[in-house]
Motif scaffolding. Structure first.
Motif, mmCIF file in Angstrom:
data_model
loop_
_atom_site.group_PDB
_atom_site.id
_atom_site.type_symbol
_atom_site.label_atom_id
_atom_site.label_comp_id
_atom_site.label_asym_id
_atom_site.label_seq_id
_atom_site.Cartn_x
_atom_site.Cartn_y
_atom_site.Cartn_z
ATOM 1 N N TYR A 96 39.433 3.264 -35.337
ATOM 2 C CA TYR A 96 40.222 4.319 -35.981
ATOM 3 C C TYR A 96 40.546 5.350 -34.905
ATOM 4 N N ASN A 100 46.651 10.196 -37.408
ATOM 5 C CA ASN A 100 45.421 9.476 -37.712
ATOM 6 C C ASN A 100 45.760 8.022 -38.007
ATOM 7 N N ASP A 151 44.706 3.757 -38.377
ATOM 8 C CA ASP A 151 43.781 2.658 -38.650
ATOM 9 C C ASP A 151 44.385 1.406 -38.024
ATOM 10 N N THR A 202 39.066 8.099 -30.351
ATOM 11 C CA THR A 202 38.533 7.118 -31.281
ATOM 12 C C THR A 202 37.590 7.862 -32.215
ATOM 13 N N LYS A 249 35.212 6.192 -39.554
ATOM 14 C CA LYS A 249 35.969 6.122 -40.797
ATOM 15 C C LYS A 249 35.896 7.418 -41.587
ATOM 16 N N LEU A 291 38.351 9.797 -40.149
ATOM 17 C CA LEU A 291 39.705 9.378 -40.526
ATOM 18 C C LEU A 291 40.023 9.810 -41.948
#
Length: 284
Positions: free
Chosen positions: A163, A184, A186, A227, A230, A233
């Motif tokens: 992420y 942001n 994924d 990086t 989750k 994110l």
């Protein structure tokens, strides 16, 4: 004082009156945390109480809600340190808890403990492995424009779950990195491992000038690829959704903001990072 910072304290609002605010700190208010530790850097933490909905919010009364007397303890499982408070006049609010002993390393876990009045708050994060930026460019819609965007290029590692967050800081205009608009990411949404994406400026609260989504000729831009985990994110996506959908970063819906803070609100995040400097076109 430069009025640039990404303030989480304005995002969490509670209904209480100004007359009994001090009493309600212990009863209703929650502590809002914005904390991070990057690979090869020390931790930084901003603390505040949430702002009553009856208050007028500006860069002056925000200082009334800043917490500068908490005990903030950082641990990597082997070493612990109590973060100190410094006054950074380039920020609003100007008080930052900072570390000077524990430096972030990829793969390690970092716990945060905050003690303030009768509140005890805990959070845990890890630092993901950094992914290097390959290149950054300043691009324009038309050659005659004096504004443009940042084009970011990097290789997403194959067979790894990642992420990301793209953040920028304009030299001499912004003292902190600001997440880019829709920055942001994924990696499940990537079509291939070689990534090339264009980004606009992120949104600041209390800007010195009216916000525009563009970068400008003459800017020197620090571009950072983080990086992240989750939970970070999810938090930053929920924060961004509030701003983009409601167009009001001061009074968003609190129920949709994600958090990984136990006993409070906000985010404690570990980041891997890779940074490049981008010089835009000279001013003509």
């Amino acid at each position: 004082m430069k009025k640039y910072i990404l303030l989480l304290l304005t995002l969490i609002i509670v209904s209480c009156s100004k007359d009994n605010f001090n009493e309600q700190i212990n009863q209703e208010s929650k502590i809002v945390v914005e904390g991070w530790i990057e690979e090869d850097d020390f931790a930084q933490v901003l603390l505040s109480t949430n702002i009553p909905v009856t208050n007028v919010i500006d860069s002056t009364n925000i200082l009334d809600h800043v917490i500068r007397s908490a005990k903030v303890t950082l641990s990597d499982g082997q070493t612990s340190e109590i973060l100190r408070v410094k006054n950074d006049k380039n920020r609003v609010p100007p008080f930052v808890y900072f570390g000077s002993i524990i430096k972030g390393k990829a793969g390690k876990e970092y716990s945060l403990k905050i003690e303030y009045l009768d509140h005890v708050i805990n959070a845990v994060t890890t630092i993901p492995k950094s992914v290097p930026l390959q290149n950054v460019e300043y691009v324009k819609s038309n050659p005659t424009d004096t504004t443009g965007y940042v084009l970011v290029k990097f290789d997403d590692p194959v067979n790894e779950k990642n992420y990301y967050q793209v953040a920028t800081r304009i030299d001499e205009k912004e003292p902190v990195f600001v997440p880019a608009l829709y920055g942001n990411l994924d990696d499940k949404n990537f079509q291939q491992s070689s990534v090339e994406m264009q980004f606009s400026r992120g949104i600041l609260l209390f800007p010195k000038k009216k916000y525009t989504p563009y970068f400008t000729d003459g800017d020197v831009i620090y571009v950072k690829l983080r990086t992240q985990n989750k939970d970070a994110l999810y938090f930053w996506n929920s924060w961004q959704n509030e701003i983009v959908n409601s167009k009001n970063p001061i009074y968003p819906s609190t129920t949709s903001l994600k958090t990984n803070i136990k006993g409070g609100l906000g985010i404690w995040a570990g980041y891997g990072q890779s940074t490049l400097i981008l010089k835009t076109a000279p001013i003509k």
